[in-house]
Enzyme design. Structure first.
Site, short mmCIF file in Angstrom:
data_model
loop_
_atom_site.label_atom_id
_atom_site.label_comp_id
_atom_site.label_asym_id
_atom_site.label_seq_id
_atom_site.Cartn_x
_atom_site.Cartn_y
_atom_site.Cartn_z
N LYS A 147 0.81 -1.22 0.00
CA LYS A 147 0.00 0.00 0.00
C LYS A 147 0.85 1.28 0.00
O LYS A 147 2.06 1.24 0.22
CB LYS A 147 -0.95 -0.02 1.20
CG LYS A 147 -2.00 -1.13 1.10
CD LYS A 147 -2.98 -1.07 2.25
CE LYS A 147 -4.05 -2.13 2.15
NZ LYS A 147 -5.02 -2.03 3.26
N PHE B 276 -15.45 3.13 7.20
CA PHE B 276 -14.09 3.48 6.78
C PHE B 276 -13.90 3.54 5.27
O PHE B 276 -12.82 3.85 4.78
CB PHE B 276 -13.08 2.48 7.38
CG PHE B 276 -13.31 1.05 6.95
CD1 PHE B 276 -12.84 0.59 5.73
CD2 PHE B 276 -13.98 0.17 7.78
CE1 PHE B 276 -13.04 -0.73 5.34
CE2 PHE B 276 -14.19 -1.15 7.40
CZ PHE B 276 -13.72 -1.60 6.17
N ARG C 240 -1.47 -14.19 5.01
CA ARG C 240 -2.25 -13.50 6.04
C ARG C 240 -1.55 -13.57 7.40
O ARG C 240 -1.58 -12.61 8.17
CB ARG C 240 -3.67 -14.05 6.09
CG ARG C 240 -4.41 -13.72 4.76
CD ARG C 240 -5.87 -13.96 4.80
NE ARG C 240 -6.57 -13.11 5.74
CZ ARG C 240 -6.87 -11.83 5.52
NH1 ARG C 240 -6.50 -11.24 4.41
NH2 ARG C 240 -7.54 -11.14 6.42
N THR D 229 -5.36 -6.99 10.87
CA THR D 229 -5.68 -5.79 10.09
C THR D 229 -5.32 -4.52 10.86
O THR D 229 -4.87 -3.54 10.28
CB THR D 229 -7.19 -5.77 9.75
OG1 THR D 229 -7.49 -6.97 9.03
CG2 THR D 229 -7.56 -4.58 8.90
N ARG E 11 2.42 -5.84 9.39
CA ARG E 11 1.63 -4.70 9.86
C ARG E 11 2.15 -4.15 11.18
O ARG E 11 2.15 -2.95 11.40
CB ARG E 11 0.16 -5.07 9.94
CG ARG E 11 -0.46 -5.22 8.54
CD ARG E 11 -1.89 -5.66 8.60
NE ARG E 11 -2.51 -5.62 7.28
CZ ARG E 11 -3.45 -6.45 6.89
NH1 ARG E 11 -3.89 -7.40 7.71
NH2 ARG E 11 -3.97 -6.35 5.68
N ASN F 296 -2.57 0.33 6.80
CA ASN F 296 -1.97 -0.85 7.43
C ASN F 296 -0.95 -1.58 6.56
O ASN F 296 -0.58 -2.71 6.84
CB ASN F 296 -3.06 -1.80 7.93
CG ASN F 296 -3.91 -2.37 6.82
OD1 ASN F 296 -3.66 -2.15 5.64
ND2 ASN F 296 -4.94 -3.10 7.19
N HIS G 48 -2.16 -5.63 1.79
CA HIS G 48 -3.45 -6.31 1.61
C HIS G 48 -3.14 -7.71 1.12
O HIS G 48 -2.20 -7.93 0.36
CB HIS G 48 -4.30 -5.59 0.56
CG HIS G 48 -5.47 -6.41 0.08
ND1 HIS G 48 -6.69 -6.38 0.70
CD2 HIS G 48 -5.58 -7.30 -0.94
CE1 HIS G 48 -7.52 -7.21 0.06
NE2 HIS G 48 -6.86 -7.78 -0.93
#
Length: 142
Positions: free
Chosen positions: A11, A59, A87, A93, A104, A114, A117
């Site tokens: 991100k 959000f 994950r 998250t 994260r 965060n 993804h």
């Protein structure tokens, strides 16, 4: 042994803080192989389309604005149980409660920003991969 493919997004906050290599290194150390990758800048329409499942969540607008703020890296990871393993490597998250040593926890501090993804199921992985990549741009390494 179940070989899977999953979508991974690095991100904007990771890009702008120059942590791209750190993220990729962790994924590769976990034997999640990058089989397609590109840096792009999402349009508003693309971001809304990709995150449509969150449309009615509080959000949503903040997420869309964040995701279009800077370029992102989209990539396909391939490996044994890739969806679950990615994950686990990403962590919760919410970076504030993510386990120490997860992406994260180590590289983010905000639930919207965060850092990464990852697809949450085989169905999501299939949909998300098709959203960003044509089949002739995916090169299996296993």
């Amino acid at each position: 042994m179940k070989i899977e493919q999953t979508l991974s997004i690095i991100k904007p906050n990771i890009i702008s803080n120059n942590f791209i290599g750190n993220i990729i290194n962790r994924l590769e150390q976990a034997k999640l192989y990058i089989i397609a990758s590109k840096m792009i800048k999402l349009s508003w329409k693309e971001a809304v389309s990709f995150y449509i499942e969150h449309k009615n969540k509080s959000f949503f607008s903040d997420l869309i604005n964040f995701m279009i703020s800077h370029p992102i890296i989209v990539q396909i990871l391939e490996g044994e149980n890739a969806i679950k393993r990615n994950r686990e490597i990403m962590g919760n998250t919410n970076p504030k409660i993510a386990l120490a040593g997860t992406l994260r926890s180590d590289f983010s501090n905000d639930i919207i920003k965060n850092g990464v993804h990852g697809s949450d199921s085989e169905e999501s992985a299939d949909r998300e991969i098709k959203f960003f990549f044509k089949k002739d741009r995916i090169f299996s390494r296993i």
